[in-house]
Design a protein around this motif. Structure first.
Motif, PDB file in Angstrom:
ATOM      1  N   ARG A   1       0.993  28.543  -7.131  1.00 29.12           N
ATOM      2  CA  ARG A   1      -0.433  28.376  -6.965  1.00 29.12           C
ATOM      3  C   ARG A   1      -1.135  29.214  -5.822  1.00 29.12           C
ATOM      4  O   ARG A   1      -2.071  28.756  -5.213  1.00 29.12           O
ATOM      5  CB  ARG A   1      -0.673  26.858  -6.262  1.00 29.12           C
ATOM      6  CG  ARG A   1      -0.108  25.677  -7.280  1.00 29.12           C
ATOM      7  CD  ARG A   1       0.100  24.561  -6.886  1.00 29.12           C
ATOM      8  NE  ARG A   1       0.729  23.446  -7.636  1.00 29.12           N
ATOM      9  CZ  ARG A   1       0.272  22.248  -8.399  1.00 29.12           C
ATOM     10  NH1 ARG A   1      -0.819  22.069  -7.669  1.00 29.12           N
ATOM     11  NH2 ARG A   1       1.041  21.793  -9.060  1.00 29.12           N
ATOM     12  N   ASN A   2      -0.549  30.618  -5.896  1.00 26.36           N
ATOM     13  CA  ASN A   2      -1.188  31.438  -4.895  1.00 26.36           C
ATOM     14  C   ASN A   2      -2.096  32.457  -5.714  1.00 26.36           C
ATOM     15  O   ASN A   2      -1.542  33.162  -6.174  1.00 26.36           O
ATOM     16  CB  ASN A   2      -0.083  32.060  -4.280  1.00 26.36           C
ATOM     17  CG  ASN A   2      -0.703  33.119  -3.311  1.00 26.36           C
ATOM     18  OD1 ASN A   2      -1.625  33.652  -3.265  1.00 26.36           O
ATOM     19  ND2 ASN A   2       0.235  33.243  -2.416  1.00 26.36           N
ATOM     20  N   PRO A   3      -3.376  32.319  -5.453  1.00 22.28           N
ATOM     21  CA  PRO A   3      -4.126  33.149  -6.554  1.00 22.28           C
ATOM     22  C   PRO A   3      -4.338  34.633  -5.913  1.00 22.28           C
ATOM     23  O   PRO A   3      -4.248  35.355  -6.836  1.00 22.28           O
ATOM     24  CB  PRO A   3      -5.677  32.602  -6.214  1.00 22.28           C
ATOM     25  CG  PRO A   3      -5.560  31.740  -4.963  1.00 22.28           C
ATOM     26  CD  PRO A   3      -4.223  31.345  -4.858  1.00 22.28           C
ATOM     27  N   ASP A   4      -3.888  34.967  -4.824  1.00 21.90           N
ATOM     28  CA  ASP A   4      -3.699  36.242  -4.330  1.00 21.90           C
ATOM     29  C   ASP A   4      -2.468  36.932  -5.142  1.00 21.90           C
ATOM     30  O   ASP A   4      -2.615  38.031  -5.531  1.00 21.90           O
ATOM     31  CB  ASP A   4      -3.353  36.373  -2.921  1.00 21.90           C
ATOM     32  CG  ASP A   4      -4.486  35.865  -2.207  1.00 21.90           C
ATOM     33  OD1 ASP A   4      -5.530  35.972  -2.961  1.00 21.90           O
ATOM     34  OD2 ASP A   4      -4.475  35.525  -0.981  1.00 21.90           O
TER      35      ASP A   4
ATOM     36  N   TYR B   1      -1.497  36.145  -8.300  1.00 27.18           N
ATOM     37  CA  TYR B   1      -1.995  36.460  -9.518  1.00 27.18           C
ATOM     38  C   TYR B   1      -2.937  37.630  -9.580  1.00 27.18           C
ATOM     39  O   TYR B   1      -2.886  38.724 -10.556  1.00 27.18           O
ATOM     40  CB  TYR B   1      -2.625  35.322 -10.209  1.00 27.18           C
ATOM     41  CG  TYR B   1      -1.708  34.162 -10.718  1.00 27.18           C
ATOM     42  CD1 TYR B   1      -1.290  34.461 -11.786  1.00 27.18           C
ATOM     43  CD2 TYR B   1      -1.511  33.167  -9.702  1.00 27.18           C
ATOM     44  CE1 TYR B   1      -0.102  33.591 -12.198  1.00 27.18           C
ATOM     45  CE2 TYR B   1      -0.590  32.325 -10.235  1.00 27.18           C
ATOM     46  CZ  TYR B   1       0.094  32.501 -11.453  1.00 27.18           C
ATOM     47  OH  TYR B   1       1.156  31.599 -12.022  1.00 27.18           O
ATOM     48  N   ARG B   2      -3.721  37.793  -8.554  1.00 28.06           N
ATOM     49  CA  ARG B   2      -4.636  39.115  -8.598  1.00 28.06           C
ATOM     50  C   ARG B   2      -4.043  40.275  -8.341  1.00 28.06           C
ATOM     51  O   ARG B   2      -4.177  41.441  -8.970  1.00 28.06           O
ATOM     52  CB  ARG B   2      -5.691  38.856  -7.400  1.00 28.06           C
ATOM     53  CG  ARG B   2      -6.877  40.016  -7.359  1.00 28.06           C
ATOM     54  CD  ARG B   2      -7.752  40.085  -6.037  1.00 28.06           C
ATOM     55  NE  ARG B   2      -8.014  39.003  -5.316  1.00 28.06           N
ATOM     56  CZ  ARG B   2      -7.206  38.566  -4.252  1.00 28.06           C
ATOM     57  NH1 ARG B   2      -6.467  39.342  -3.517  1.00 28.06           N
ATOM     58  NH2 ARG B   2      -7.855  37.557  -3.679  1.00 28.06           N
TER      59      ARG B   2
ATOM     60  N   ARG C   1      -6.317  33.639 -14.323  1.00 30.37           N
ATOM     61  CA  ARG C   1      -5.241  32.461 -13.415  1.00 30.37           C
ATOM     62  C   ARG C   1      -5.973  32.467 -12.026  1.00 30.37           C
ATOM     63  O   ARG C   1      -6.298  31.528 -11.420  1.00 30.37           O
ATOM     64  CB  ARG C   1      -3.985  32.856 -13.534  1.00 30.37           C
ATOM     65  CG  ARG C   1      -3.264  32.778 -14.621  1.00 30.37           C
ATOM     66  CD  ARG C   1      -3.149  31.458 -15.425  1.00 30.37           C
ATOM     67  NE  ARG C   1      -2.424  30.439 -14.578  1.00 30.37           N
ATOM     68  CZ  ARG C   1      -0.975  30.140 -14.614  1.00 30.37           C
ATOM     69  NH1 ARG C   1      -0.424  30.789 -15.663  1.00 30.37           N
ATOM     70  NH2 ARG C   1      -0.572  29.395 -13.649  1.00 30.37           N
ATOM     71  N   THR C   2      -6.315  33.678 -11.428  1.00 34.83           N
ATOM     72  CA  THR C   2      -6.773  33.581  -9.889  1.00 34.83           C
ATOM     73  C   THR C   2      -8.312  32.842  -9.908  1.00 34.83           C
ATOM     74  O   THR C   2      -8.264  32.095  -9.013  1.00 34.83           O
ATOM     75  CB  THR C   2      -7.187  35.392  -9.557  1.00 34.83           C
ATOM     76  OG1 THR C   2      -5.733  35.771  -9.496  1.00 34.83           O
ATOM     77  CG2 THR C   2      -7.575  35.121  -8.089  1.00 34.83           C
TER      78      THR C   2
ATOM     79  N   MET D   1      -8.215  29.192 -10.143  1.00 31.99           N
ATOM     80  CA  MET D   1      -7.644  28.515  -8.702  1.00 31.99           C
ATOM     81  C   MET D   1      -8.703  28.942  -7.710  1.00 31.99           C
ATOM     82  O   MET D   1      -8.996  27.981  -6.885  1.00 31.99           O
ATOM     83  CB  MET D   1      -6.468  29.162  -8.036  1.00 31.99           C
ATOM     84  CG  MET D   1      -5.271  28.589  -9.186  1.00 31.99           C
ATOM     85  SD  MET D   1      -3.660  29.274  -8.370  1.00 31.99           S
ATOM     86  CE  MET D   1      -3.384  30.585  -9.478  1.00 31.99           C
ATOM     87  N   ASN D   2      -9.608  29.788  -7.678  1.00 27.38           N
ATOM     88  CA  ASN D   2     -10.555  30.423  -6.972  1.00 27.38           C
ATOM     89  C   ASN D   2     -11.793  31.001  -7.542  1.00 27.38           C
ATOM     90  O   ASN D   2     -11.853  32.088  -7.576  1.00 27.38           O
ATOM     91  CB  ASN D   2     -10.075  31.228  -5.903  1.00 27.38           C
ATOM     92  CG  ASN D   2     -10.995  31.643  -4.855  1.00 27.38           C
ATOM     93  OD1 ASN D   2     -12.088  31.046  -4.572  1.00 27.38           O
ATOM     94  ND2 ASN D   2     -10.635  32.482  -3.915  1.00 27.38           N
TER      95      ASN D   2
ATOM     96  N   ASP E   1     -13.869  33.896  -6.255  1.00 24.88           N
ATOM     97  CA  ASP E   1     -13.175  35.277  -5.616  1.00 24.88           C
ATOM     98  C   ASP E   1     -13.679  36.580  -6.211  1.00 24.88           C
ATOM     99  O   ASP E   1     -13.550  36.820  -7.304  1.00 24.88           O
ATOM    100  CB  ASP E   1     -11.695  35.250  -6.068  1.00 24.88           C
ATOM    101  CG  ASP E   1     -10.609  36.481  -5.498  1.00 24.88           C
ATOM    102  OD1 ASP E   1     -11.259  37.445  -5.372  1.00 24.88           O
ATOM    103  OD2 ASP E   1      -9.545  35.940  -5.122  1.00 24.88           O
TER     104      ASP E   1
ATOM    105  N   THR F   1     -11.665  39.633  -7.396  1.00 29.12           N
ATOM    106  CA  THR F   1     -11.234  39.242  -8.569  1.00 29.12           C
ATOM    107  C   THR F   1     -12.394  39.317  -9.873  1.00 29.12           C
ATOM    108  O   THR F   1     -12.262  39.921 -10.881  1.00 29.12           O
ATOM    109  CB  THR F   1     -10.664  37.870  -9.046  1.00 29.12           C
ATOM    110  OG1 THR F   1      -9.465  37.946  -8.022  1.00 29.12           O
ATOM    111  CG2 THR F   1      -9.966  37.716 -10.336  1.00 29.12           C
TER     112      THR F   1
END
Length: 103
Positions: free
Chosen positions: A28-31, A33-34, A55-56, A59-60, A63, A66
């Protein structure tokens, strides 16, 4: 941390390996995935890069970094209208943030 070191040293295969492992531990960490998307993009794998950026953004959605990568990919694959839509979305987010800061 190891994944980031590989990424910084442009060892993208190792970065992908360790970022994937990090995502398994923290999905669950978008960073993460980025960063994985950036590594795939640097390797020329735009399809996987695009999926990671998706995916990023799931979640956000605001961003900006991204969104800029996604717009760049659209430009790169010859879809300037899609790139423009993303850039318009970025302008809207930026404007909304400015308004919130003034309140």
């Amino acid at each position: 941390q190891l994944a980031y070191s590989y990424y910084q040293s442009t060892e993208y295969d190792n970065a992908i390996k360790y970022l994937t492992m990090a995502i398994e531990q923290n999905p669950r960490n978008p960073d993460l995935y980025r960063k994985l998307g950036i590594a795939f993009r640097k390797k020329g794998n735009l399809e996987f890069a695009f999926k990671c950026f998706g995916r990023t953004l799931a979640m956000n959605p605001k961003d900006m970094q991204t969104l800029a990568y996604v717009a760049d990919i659209y430009k790169e694959i010859g879809e300037p209208e899609e790139a423009k839509k993303i850039m318009d979305r970025m302008k809207e987010i930026y404007s909304d943030n400015l308004l919130k800061d003034r309140q």
